[in-house]
Design a protein around this motif. Structure first.
Motif, PDB file in Angstrom:
ATOM      1  N   VAL A 287      12.501  -7.827  -0.037  1.00 50.92           N
ATOM      2  CA  VAL A 287      12.394  -8.898   0.952  1.00 50.92           C
ATOM      3  C   VAL A 287      12.636  -8.384   2.360  1.00 50.92           C
ATOM      4  O   VAL A 287      11.901  -8.713   3.290  1.00 50.92           O
ATOM      5  CB  VAL A 287      13.375 -10.038   0.621  1.00 50.92           C
ATOM      6  N   LYS A 288      13.656  -7.565   2.547  1.00 55.50           N
ATOM      7  CA  LYS A 288      13.984  -7.061   3.876  1.00 55.50           C
ATOM      8  C   LYS A 288      13.108  -5.860   4.230  1.00 55.50           C
ATOM      9  O   LYS A 288      12.626  -5.143   3.362  1.00 55.50           O
ATOM     10  CB  LYS A 288      15.455  -6.665   3.941  1.00 55.50           C
ATOM     11  N   VAL A 289      12.918  -5.652   5.522  1.00 52.82           N
ATOM     12  CA  VAL A 289      12.157  -4.507   6.004  1.00 52.82           C
ATOM     13  C   VAL A 289      13.132  -3.361   6.248  1.00 52.82           C
ATOM     14  O   VAL A 289      13.945  -3.421   7.175  1.00 52.82           O
ATOM     15  CB  VAL A 289      11.401  -4.837   7.308  1.00 52.82           C
ATOM     16  N   PRO A 290      13.069  -2.303   5.438  1.00 55.95           N
ATOM     17  CA  PRO A 290      14.008  -1.189   5.608  1.00 55.95           C
ATOM     18  C   PRO A 290      13.674  -0.354   6.843  1.00 55.95           C
ATOM     19  O   PRO A 290      12.572  -0.432   7.391  1.00 55.95           O
ATOM     20  CB  PRO A 290      13.820  -0.380   4.323  1.00 55.95           C
ATOM     21  N   LEU A 291      14.610   0.476   7.243  1.00 52.34           N
ATOM     22  CA  LEU A 291      14.440   1.300   8.436  1.00 52.34           C
ATOM     23  C   LEU A 291      13.251   2.246   8.302  1.00 52.34           C
ATOM     24  O   LEU A 291      12.509   2.476   9.264  1.00 52.34           O
ATOM     25  CB  LEU A 291      15.718   2.111   8.696  1.00 52.34           C
ATOM     26  N   TYR A 292      13.016   2.772   7.085  1.00 57.45           N
ATOM     27  CA  TYR A 292      11.922   3.736   6.937  1.00 57.45           C
ATOM     28  C   TYR A 292      10.556   3.095   7.163  1.00 57.45           C
ATOM     29  O   TYR A 292       9.615   3.765   7.585  1.00 57.45           O
ATOM     30  CB  TYR A 292      11.975   4.448   5.576  1.00 57.45           C
ATOM     31  N   ASP A 293      10.434   1.795   6.914  1.00 60.20           N
ATOM     32  CA  ASP A 293       9.167   1.126   7.196  1.00 60.20           C
ATOM     33  C   ASP A 293       8.981   0.901   8.692  1.00 60.20           C
ATOM     34  O   ASP A 293       7.858   0.951   9.201  1.00 60.20           O
ATOM     35  CB  ASP A 293       9.087  -0.203   6.446  1.00 60.20           C
ATOM     36  N   VAL A 294      10.066   0.626   9.381  1.00 60.91           N
ATOM     37  CA  VAL A 294       9.992   0.513  10.844  1.00 60.91           C
ATOM     38  C   VAL A 294       9.576   1.852  11.441  1.00 60.91           C
ATOM     39  O   VAL A 294       8.724   1.918  12.340  1.00 60.91           O
ATOM     40  CB  VAL A 294      11.340   0.049  11.430  1.00 60.91           C
ATOM     41  N   VAL A 295      10.149   2.937  10.930  1.00 63.88           N
ATOM     42  CA  VAL A 295       9.801   4.281  11.405  1.00 63.88           C
ATOM     43  C   VAL A 295       8.330   4.578  11.117  1.00 63.88           C
ATOM     44  O   VAL A 295       7.601   5.103  11.970  1.00 63.88           O
ATOM     45  CB  VAL A 295      10.711   5.339  10.750  1.00 63.88           C
ATOM     46  N   ALA A 296       7.869   4.231   9.905  1.00 61.07           N
ATOM     47  CA  ALA A 296       6.467   4.466   9.549  1.00 61.07           C
ATOM     48  C   ALA A 296       5.536   3.687  10.474  1.00 61.07           C
ATOM     49  O   ALA A 296       4.496   4.200  10.916  1.00 61.07           O
ATOM     50  CB  ALA A 296       6.225   4.062   8.097  1.00 61.07           C
ATOM     51  N   ALA A 297       5.899   2.425  10.784  1.00 61.04           N
ATOM     52  CA  ALA A 297       5.083   1.614  11.685  1.00 61.04           C
ATOM     53  C   ALA A 297       5.014   2.244  13.078  1.00 61.04           C
ATOM     54  O   ALA A 297       3.941   2.308  13.695  1.00 61.04           O
ATOM     55  CB  ALA A 297       5.645   0.199  11.772  1.00 61.04           C
ATOM     56  N   LEU A 298       6.139   2.725  13.568  1.00 59.78           N
ATOM     57  CA  LEU A 298       6.166   3.359  14.893  1.00 59.78           C
ATOM     58  C   LEU A 298       5.377   4.666  14.903  1.00 59.78           C
ATOM     59  O   LEU A 298       4.684   4.980  15.884  1.00 59.78           O
ATOM     60  CB  LEU A 298       7.611   3.603  15.326  1.00 59.78           C
ATOM     61  N   LEU A 299       5.459   5.425  13.811  1.00 59.29           N
ATOM     62  CA  LEU A 299       4.741   6.702  13.740  1.00 59.29           C
ATOM     63  C   LEU A 299       3.229   6.493  13.758  1.00 59.29           C
ATOM     64  O   LEU A 299       2.501   7.167  14.494  1.00 59.29           O
ATOM     65  CB  LEU A 299       5.153   7.466  12.477  1.00 59.29           C
ATOM     66  N   ILE A 300       2.738   5.565  12.937  1.00 61.91           N
ATOM     67  CA  ILE A 300       1.288   5.343  12.891  1.00 61.91           C
ATOM     68  C   ILE A 300       0.804   4.752  14.206  1.00 61.91           C
ATOM     69  O   ILE A 300      -0.308   5.055  14.674  1.00 61.91           O
ATOM     70  CB  ILE A 300       0.902   4.438  11.690  1.00 61.91           C
ATOM     71  N   LEU A 301       1.628   3.936  14.838  1.00 58.22           N
ATOM     72  CA  LEU A 301       1.255   3.353  16.128  1.00 58.22           C
ATOM     73  C   LEU A 301       1.165   4.439  17.198  1.00 58.22           C
ATOM     74  O   LEU A 301       0.178   4.509  17.950  1.00 58.22           O
ATOM     75  CB  LEU A 301       2.280   2.289  16.520  1.00 58.22           C
ATOM     76  N   ALA A 302       2.186   5.317  17.248  1.00 58.89           N
ATOM     77  CA  ALA A 302       2.203   6.376  18.259  1.00 58.89           C
ATOM     78  C   ALA A 302       1.067   7.371  18.040  1.00 58.89           C
ATOM     79  O   ALA A 302       0.372   7.769  18.988  1.00 58.89           O
ATOM     80  CB  ALA A 302       3.560   7.083  18.235  1.00 58.89           C
TER      81      ALA A 302
END
Length: 641
Positions: free
Chosen positions: A84-99
């Protein structure tokens, strides 16, 4: 079963992605912001607006689109079930693909002019796309994309058909990620340009209450007849599948309403689940919107979407005709009644409240078929729908409802992008190794220039590929390998051949041992998944043989000379009635069919419906004898028909 066609303002459409949580949770807000940024960029590029004083390059737009919606996918799609919660590694993955995507967009001009690439960032994007493939399509889909994507590394070690040009790892990644053969090519174009407007249109419709409207309309139209809830499920799922383009979200959405109602009036659990699975599967190729696979087909063949939409009309109607006949025959045989009138909505009231949805759909078809606006059409339809929503307080686009609509749109685009973008690696691997031509010539050689053998191998290939992954993956692979072989040997109509592949690739959704759609519907119904899948095969029988019919008679996909429809279509309709009667043990208008008569009736119906003079004559004679026999044995039993 009454529902309110309006969407409550506090409801969060798109709730099938439970990871987004409440409407105004932080991940939901971040998801909507990413989606809005991607949509604004898409509108800017598609309509040729300027960005910082100039128009976006194709490569720039593609990378910006990938960045926003891949990042949104890592927020929305959980890494494992129940997360249910968004873990830190998914936030990092989102930032990496965006950058990484924005860095590639910045270098898009050099990418085209000088072959610019960055191996390490390319590997990073490739790995992140593999993870999205796993989350969106499961392990089977991941294995297909991963293993076929790595094929260029060992292409020279394969024998015969699959011998191809080998590539080193770095060159393979470069082709997969940075070149038109891979992510900068057809797959990204499909989702970022061709179907983007249709996904937005579907999201606007669903957010303004179209889903509930179509369920209400189906209830008002069919609920009072015997087996009414099953007919409602068929009609509602056909409309909803066409709008969403997703078999599984359709089952989860409409099935949660229709399956319990079917069970309540007497349909067994496995039967109710099978009805929903079949109806939702067929919705993906049901005009006017259809699923992403229709747009892939249009681009692959090189025709406009309107041509594909028109070609899909008769096969879809025949499929749903057979499904409706079977659920009606079951209801007749078991003595079911319709739903009580007091439980059904008024058709007049439903139409008075929901006419804008029908008007907008008519506008969409007019724009596609008459004006030929192509993929601009749904954007215009969106503006019309938003304007019409202000006619009623219940559908008016308030800020809260607009936020819900944007979230619904983001869900549709994100889910579609997460499935389609990784397919770029499959397309790239098949293209750069040159294996597609070898497979085509090999199939022709394997069939010994015998059209029927090549078609048989094609059916097997379609089914296996459909089981291995999603239907769209199977279609893309087989469209460049199998389709040319069938066309070369048999000289058959191109559109008919491609629809043949699509239909047989779809079979895996309801056919054991995979049957993912039937398994999901069975779970909702509380039935054993395998039994549900077997029943879905029986109910969806038309989809198993109708592709063969339009392969040999392209008039059924409205191609070429349409004169044969005068005699072919009536025989097919009669044949489907006989096949349905044989499977269900009840022939509409005639009465119950004895057990020993059922198999001969199925065989006679198939022969009668097959588009060949001799088989039609033989099947017609046998059908007439069987119908006369059944009618005679039931003529002294009033009320049976």
């Amino acid at each position: 079963m009454k529902t309110d066609s309006a969407v409550p303002e506090k409801e969060a459409p798109g709730s099938e992605v439970t990871r987004l949580g409440a409407a105004y949770s932080w991940q939901s807000i971040a998801f909507v912001l990413l989606s809005v940024c991607g949509l604004v960029t898409g509108v800017t590029y598609i309509f040729g607006f300027t960005w910082a004083g100039r128009r976006l390059l194709e490569g720039e737009y593609y990378w910006i689109f990938i960045g926003f919606f891949a990042a949104a996918a890592f927020l929305a799609l959980p890494a494992r079930p129940g997360q249910v919660k968004v873990p830190l590694y998914d936030v990092v993955a989102a930032l990496l693909i965006l950058a990484a995507s924005f860095y590639f967009a910045h270098n898009a001009w050099e990418m085209v002019q000088a072959g610019w690439s960055n191996l390490y960032l390319g590997i990073l994007v490739w790995l992140l796309m593999m993870e999205l493939a796993r989350r969106s399509g499961g392990i089977p889909f991941l294995l297909v994309v991963f293993l076929i994507g790595l094929y260029p590394l060992v292409a020279d070690h394969f024998p015969g058909l699959f011998l191809g040009v080998p590539y080193q790892f770095g060159h393979m990644i470069e082709a997969h990620v940075f070149r038109a053969e891979g992510m900068m090519g057809i797959t990204t174009k499909i989702v970022a340009e061709i179907i983007l407007g249709f996904l937005v249109f579907a999201g606007i419709l669903l957010a303004t209450g179209a889903g509930n409207f179509f369920i209400d309309l189906a209830n008002a139209s069919f609920g009072r007849y015997r087996g009414g809830p099953a007919k409602v499920a068929v009609v509602a799922s056909a409309f909803m599948g066409s709008l969403s383009g997703s078999v599984f979200s359709n089952i989860a959405g409409t099935g949660s309403i229709t399956i319990p109602t079917m069970k309540r009036v007497g349909y067994p659990s496995h039967y109710a689940g099978a009805i929903e699975a079949c109806a939702s599967t067929g919705g993906v190729v049901m005009p006017p919107v259809m699923g992403a696979i229709a747009f892939v087909m249009a681009i692959t063949i090189g025709v406009d979407y309107a041509t594909i939409m028109i070609a899909a009309i008769l096969p879809s109607l025949l499929f749903y005709f057979g499904l409706i006949l079977q659920v009606d025959a079951y209801a007749a045989r078991t003595g079911m009644k319709g739903m009580p009138k007091e439980e059904l909505p008024s058709k007049r009231k439903v139409l008075m409240q929901g006419w804008p949805f029908l008007f907008v759909l008519a506008f969409l078809m007019w724009g596609l078929l008459y004006m030929r606006w192509e993929y601009y059409t749904p954007w215009y339809a969106c503006l019309l729908m938003i304007g019409l929503s202000f006619l009623r307080k219940e559908t008016r686009m308030t800020p809260a409802r607009l936020f819900g609509a944007l979230r619904q749109i983001g869900v549709l685009i994100t889910q579609t992008a997460a499935i389609i973008l990784p397919i770029a690696f499959v397309v790239s691997a098949l293209t750069i190794t040159g294996v597609t031509g070898a497979v085509t010539s090999g199939l022709v050689e394997l069939g010994g220039d015998n059209m029927f053998l090549v078609i048989f191998f094609g059916i097997v290939a379609c089914f296996i590929m459909g089981m291995a992954g999603l239907a769209i993956v199977a279609y893309i692979f087989l469209a460049v390998t199998l389709a040319p072989a069938i066309i070369e040997v048999g000289g058959l109509n191109t559109i008919a051949v491609h629809f043949f592949i699509v239909y047989y690739a779809m079979l895996s959704a309801i056919t054991p041992p995979v049957g993912a759609a039937a398994f999901l519907a069975g779970t909702i119904a509380g039935a054993r998944p395998m039994i549900t899948s077997i029943m879905a095969m029986r109910l969806g029988i038309v989809i198993y043989f109708i592709p063969l019919f339009f392969l040999f008679q392209p008039a059924l996909v409205l191609q070429g000379d349409l004169t044969p429809l005068v005699y072919v279509l009536p025989s097919i309709i009669a044949g489907i009635m006989l096949i349905s009667g044989g499977f269900e043990g009840y022939l509409i208008g005639v009465g119950p069919v004895k057990t020993w008569q059922r198999l001969p009736m199925i065989a006679a119906g198939f022969a009668f419906s097959f588009p060949g003079l001799m088989t039609t004559l033989i099947g017609g004679l046998a059908s007439a004898l069987l119908v006369a026999l059944v009618w005679n044995q039931n003529r002294l039993k009033p009320g049976m028909v």
